[in-house]
Design a protein around this motif. Structure first.
Motif, PDB file in Angstrom:
ATOM      1  N   GLU A 223       3.694   9.472   6.808  1.00 56.43           N
ATOM      2  CA  GLU A 223       4.146  10.739   6.887  1.00 56.43           C
ATOM      3  C   GLU A 223       3.562  11.628   5.785  1.00 56.43           C
ATOM      4  O   GLU A 223       3.412  11.040   4.578  1.00 56.43           O
ATOM      5  N   THR A 224       3.220  12.834   5.894  1.00 61.48           N
ATOM      6  CA  THR A 224       2.838  13.653   4.876  1.00 61.48           C
ATOM      7  C   THR A 224       3.978  14.037   3.719  1.00 61.48           C
ATOM      8  O   THR A 224       5.056  14.061   4.070  1.00 61.48           O
ATOM      9  N   PRO A 225       3.349  14.140   2.592  1.00 57.93           N
ATOM     10  CA  PRO A 225       4.560  14.528   1.577  1.00 57.93           C
ATOM     11  C   PRO A 225       5.210  15.936   1.898  1.00 57.93           C
ATOM     12  O   PRO A 225       6.497  16.003   1.667  1.00 57.93           O
ATOM     13  N   ASN A 226       4.390  16.782   2.407  1.00 59.47           N
ATOM     14  CA  ASN A 226       5.183  18.195   2.914  1.00 59.47           C
ATOM     15  C   ASN A 226       6.227  17.948   3.731  1.00 59.47           C
ATOM     16  O   ASN A 226       7.296  18.458   3.751  1.00 59.47           O
ATOM     17  N   HIS A 236      12.103  11.862  -4.409  1.00 60.51           N
ATOM     18  CA  HIS A 236      11.582  10.647  -5.073  1.00 60.51           C
ATOM     19  C   HIS A 236      10.513   9.997  -3.975  1.00 60.51           C
ATOM     20  O   HIS A 236       9.453   9.409  -4.354  1.00 60.51           O
ATOM     21  N   LYS A 237      10.858  10.013  -2.679  1.00 63.17           N
ATOM     22  CA  LYS A 237      10.119   9.280  -1.704  1.00 63.17           C
ATOM     23  C   LYS A 237       8.751  10.252  -1.726  1.00 63.17           C
ATOM     24  O   LYS A 237       7.416   9.593  -1.566  1.00 63.17           O
ATOM     25  N   ALA A 238       8.775  11.426  -1.443  1.00 55.19           N
ATOM     26  CA  ALA A 238       7.925  12.340  -1.673  1.00 55.19           C
ATOM     27  C   ALA A 238       6.824  12.281  -2.670  1.00 55.19           C
ATOM     28  O   ALA A 238       5.269  12.183  -2.781  1.00 55.19           O
ATOM     29  N   LYS A 239       7.388  12.024  -3.978  1.00 56.26           N
ATOM     30  CA  LYS A 239       6.779  11.809  -5.216  1.00 56.26           C
ATOM     31  C   LYS A 239       5.971  10.608  -5.065  1.00 56.26           C
ATOM     32  O   LYS A 239       4.753  10.702  -5.332  1.00 56.26           O
ATOM     33  N   LEU A 242       3.074  10.838  -2.652  1.00 54.98           N
ATOM     34  CA  LEU A 242       1.967  11.882  -3.238  1.00 54.98           C
ATOM     35  C   LEU A 242       1.277  11.128  -4.385  1.00 54.98           C
ATOM     36  O   LEU A 242      -0.203  11.198  -4.088  1.00 54.98           O
ATOM     37  N   GLN A 243       1.720  10.168  -5.125  1.00 60.51           N
ATOM     38  CA  GLN A 243       1.000   9.296  -5.847  1.00 60.51           C
ATOM     39  C   GLN A 243       0.087   8.571  -5.392  1.00 60.51           C
ATOM     40  O   GLN A 243      -1.182   8.414  -5.797  1.00 60.51           O
ATOM     41  N   GLU A 249      -0.789   9.067 -11.197  1.00 60.26           N
ATOM     42  CA  GLU A 249       0.688   9.095 -11.274  1.00 60.26           C
ATOM     43  C   GLU A 249       1.058  10.729 -11.708  1.00 60.26           C
ATOM     44  O   GLU A 249       2.454  11.034 -11.472  1.00 60.26           O
ATOM     45  N   ASP A 250       0.151  11.382 -12.213  1.00 62.95           N
ATOM     46  CA  ASP A 250       0.584  12.759 -12.578  1.00 62.95           C
ATOM     47  C   ASP A 250       0.567  13.846 -11.325  1.00 62.95           C
ATOM     48  O   ASP A 250      -0.407  14.247 -11.291  1.00 62.95           O
ATOM     49  N   VAL A 251       1.630  13.935 -10.767  1.00 64.48           N
ATOM     50  CA  VAL A 251       1.524  14.784  -9.509  1.00 64.48           C
ATOM     51  C   VAL A 251       2.416  15.800  -9.546  1.00 64.48           C
ATOM     52  O   VAL A 251       2.794  16.687  -8.474  1.00 64.48           O
ATOM     53  N   GLN A 252       2.925  15.956 -10.646  1.00 66.67           N
ATOM     54  CA  GLN A 252       4.133  16.795 -10.731  1.00 66.67           C
ATOM     55  C   GLN A 252       4.059  18.316 -10.386  1.00 66.67           C
ATOM     56  O   GLN A 252       4.690  18.939  -9.780  1.00 66.67           O
TER      57      GLN A 252
END
Length: 508
Positions: A223-226, A236-239, A242-243, A249-252
Motif C-alpha cells: 500500500e502507498t505510504p500516503n 510507524h508503519k508509514a515511515k 516510506l524508507q 532511512e532519512d525520510v522524516q
C-alpha cells in the motif's frame, strides 16, 4: 539495482532514490493500463471482422457487403454496434464513483484488486458470448474493471514515485495502455485469419491474461505510504514503508508533509462538497478540462475505429488491421520517449509540441479525404498510405502529450484531502466524453464526412491554448507541496492565495 539519486525540488527537499521495489510495484500496478488499452484495441478490431458482424450485427454486415448505394462514410452507422463499444464507458463512469469511496476507505490496493477481478469476469463472458445481450453484459463487467483500475492506478503510481521521477513512472500508465492496444491489434490481425470464423472469441477472451496478472499481482502489492497514513494514521508503519520505497532511512521531511496533508484530509467529511470551494477552483477546472480535452483530441476515434476508418478509405480487412498495428507501434514508441523526457522538458513543452503536431496532421487528413474520398469507391494506394503516415504523425503527437500527460497531471495536482474525489471526477469525465464520442462518432462520420477531422483539429487548437495560458509547470514538485505552483500562477493565485497563507501558518 536501485539507482541512487537524491531527490530535491524548489519547493522542498526529500531524500531518496529510485528503488527496484518501487519499479516492480509500479510495473505490476500499471497492468491496469494494459487491460484498458487491450479493450480499446480489441473492440475496434473485432467490430471490423466479418464473422463477428455477421453473428451479432447482421444489418451492418449486409450494408457493408451488399448495399452499393450507401455512402462510404455511413456503412458502419449502427446504434447497436456503438452500444457494444459504449456500454463499457457507462459502466466505468458509474464504477469510478464507487471506486473513490473504496480507495479512500480501504486503500489503493483493494481498488486495483476489484478492478482486475471484474475485468477477468467480463473477459470470460465476452469470449463465450452466444448472443448480443451476453456480449454487452460482458462489456459492462469490463467497464467496472476499467473504472476501478483507472481510478486507483494513476494515484498509486504518483504516490509511490519519487518527485523527480513521478512523470516517468506515471507516464508508464499510458505506456501500458499503448502496450495493451498494440497487443490487441496484433492478436486481431492473427485471429482474423482463422478459417472457422471464431477468431473473435480468442480476441475477446485473451483479455483474461492481463486481468489475471493484475488480480494476482494486486494481492502482493504494497500500500502507498500516503494511503497508510490517511486510513490508519499509523505513522510507524508509514515511515517503514516510506524508507523501503525511497531506499533510505532519512525520510522524516517527506513523512512530515504526508502527516500534515493527512491531518487536513481528516477534517474533510464530504470531499465532493469540499472540491467546489473557491480555493480548489484550479484543481476542479483541471479535473474536468483535462479529461474532456483528452477525449476531444479525437484519439479514441482512431483507436476504436482505426480498422473501420481504414476500410472506409478502401483498404481490405487484413490491411485495415495491419494499419492499426502500425499506429499502435507508433503510439507506444512515442509514449516511451515521453517517459524519458517528461521530467526534463516538463509537462507544458510536451503539451505544446504534441498539440501543434496533432493539429497539423488532422487538418491534412481531413483535406486529403475531402479531396480524394467520395461517397463511393476508395482512394488510391498512394493516398491511403499518405493518410496512414499522417495518422501515425498524429498518434505520435498524442503519444508524448495528451496521452500520458492527461493521466499524469490530474494525478499529481490534487491535495490529499480531495485526491480520491478529484481523481473520480477526472475518470468519470473521461468516461462520459469517451462514451459521447464513441456513441456519436459513427453517426458524425456519416454526416460530417471528412469534416470530422477539422472538428477534432479545432478542439486541439483550443486545448493547446488552454494549457499555454492556464496550466502551471509541475515537474519535480513534491506531490504534497503542489499548492505552491498555483500560488505563483498569474491567474490562479487570486483563487488560492488565502489557502496558501493558512498552510504556511500551519507549517509554522
Amino acid at each position: 539495482m536501485a539507482v541512487g539519486l537524491a531527490i530535491s525540488s524548489s519547493g522542498g527537499e526529500y531524500n531518496g532514490r529510485m528503488t527496484s521495489f518501487v519499479v516492480l510495484s509500479c510495473m505490476m500496478a500499471a497492468m491496469g493500463g494494459v487491460i484498458f488499452g487491450y479493450d480499446i484495441g480489441i473492440s475496434g478490431g473485432v467490430t471490423s471482422m466479418e464473422p463477428f458482424l455477421k453473428k451479432f450485427f447482421p444489418e451492418v454486415y449486409t450494408r457493408m457487403k451488399e448495399d452499393t448505394k450507401i455512402s462510404n462514410y455511413c456503412k458502419f452507422d449502427s446504434q447497436l454496434l456503438t452500444s457494444f463499444t459504449s456500454s463499457l464507458y457507462v459502466a466505468g463512469l458509474i464504477a469510478s464513483f464507487f471506486a473513490s469511496s473504496i480507495t479512500s476507505a480501504f486503500g489503493r490496493k483493494p481498488t486495483i484488486l476489484v478492478g482486475g477481478a471484474a475485468f477477468l469476469a467480463g473477459a470470460a463472458l465476452g469470449g463465450a458470448a452466444f448472443n448480443v445481450y451476453m456480449l454487452i453484459f460482458g462489456r459492462v463487467l469490463l467497464g467496472v474493471g476499467v473504472g476501478f483500475a483507472n481510478q486507483s492506478v494513476p494515484l498509486y503510481l504518483s504516490e509511490m514515485a519519487p518527485p523527480r521521477y513521478r512523470g516517468a513512472i506515471n507516464n508508464g500508465f499510458q505506456f501500458s495502455v499503448g502496450i495493451g492496444a498494440l497487443s490487441a491489434n496484433l492478436i486481431n490481425y492473427g485471429t482474423q485469419k482463422i478459417k472457422g470464423g471464431w477468431g473473435w472469441r480468442i480476441s475477446l477472451a485473451m483479455a483474461a491474461i492481463p486481468a489475471s496478472i493484475l488480480t494476482l499481482g494486486a494481492l502482493f502489492l504494497p500500500e502507498t505510504p500516503n494511503s497508510l497514513i490517511q486510513r490508519d494514521n499509523d505513522h510507524h508503519k508509514a515511515k517503514m514503508m516510506l524508507q523501503r520505497v525511497r531506499g533510505t532511512e532519512d525520510v522524516q521531511s517527506e513523512l512530515d508533509d504526508l502527516v500534515r496533508a493527512s491531518a487536513i484530509s481528516r477534517t474533510v467529511k464530504h470531499p465532493f462538497k469540499k472540491i467546489i470551494q473557491r480555493k480548489y477552483r484550479p484543481q476542479l477546472v483541471m479535473a474536468i478540462a483535462i479529461p474532456f480535452f483528452q477525449q476531444v483530441t479525437g484519439i479514441n476515434v482512431i483507436a476504436f475505429y482505426a480498422p473501420i476508418l481504414f476500410r472506409t478509405i478502401g483498404l481490405g480487412e487484413s490491411a485495415s488491421l495491419m494499419s492499426a498495428v502500425v499506429t499502435g507501434v507508433v503510439g507506444t514508441g512515442s509514449t516511451f520517449i515521453s517517459m524519458l523526457v517528461v521530467d526534463k522538458l516538463g509537462r507544458r513543452v510536451l503539451f505544446t509540441i504534441g498539440g501543434i503536431q496533432m493539429f497539423v496532421s488532422q487538418i491534412m487528413v481531413g483535406a486529403i479525404m475531402g479531396a480524394q474520398l467520395g461517397d463511393h469507391g476508395g482512394v488510391s494506394k498512394g493516398y491511403a498510405l499518405l493518410v496512414l503516415i499522417l495518422i501515425c504523425i498524429y498518434v505520435a503527437g498524442f503519444g508524448w502529450s495528451w496521452g500520458p500527460l492527461g493521466w499524469l497531471v490530474p494525478s499529481e495536482i490534487f491535495p490529499l484531502e480531495i485526491r480520491s474525489a478529484a481523481q473520480s471526477i477526472t475518470v468519470a469525465v473521461g468516461f462520459l466524453f469517451t462514451f459521447v464520442v464513441a456513441q456519436t462518432f459513427l453517426a458524425m462520420l456519416c454526416h460530417f464526412k471528412f469534416g470530422i477531422f477539422f472538428f477534432f483539429g479545432g478542439w486541439v487548437l483550443v486545448m493547446t491554448g488552454f494549457v499555454y495560458l492556464l496550466l502551471p509547470e509541475t515537474k519535480n514538485m513534491p506531490i504534497e507541496q503542489m499548492d505552491i505552483v498555483w500560488t505563483q500562477h498569474w491567474f490562479w493565485k487570486r483563487f488560492v492565495g488565502e489557502k496558501h497563507e493558512v498552510t504556511k501558518m500551519e507549517k509554522a
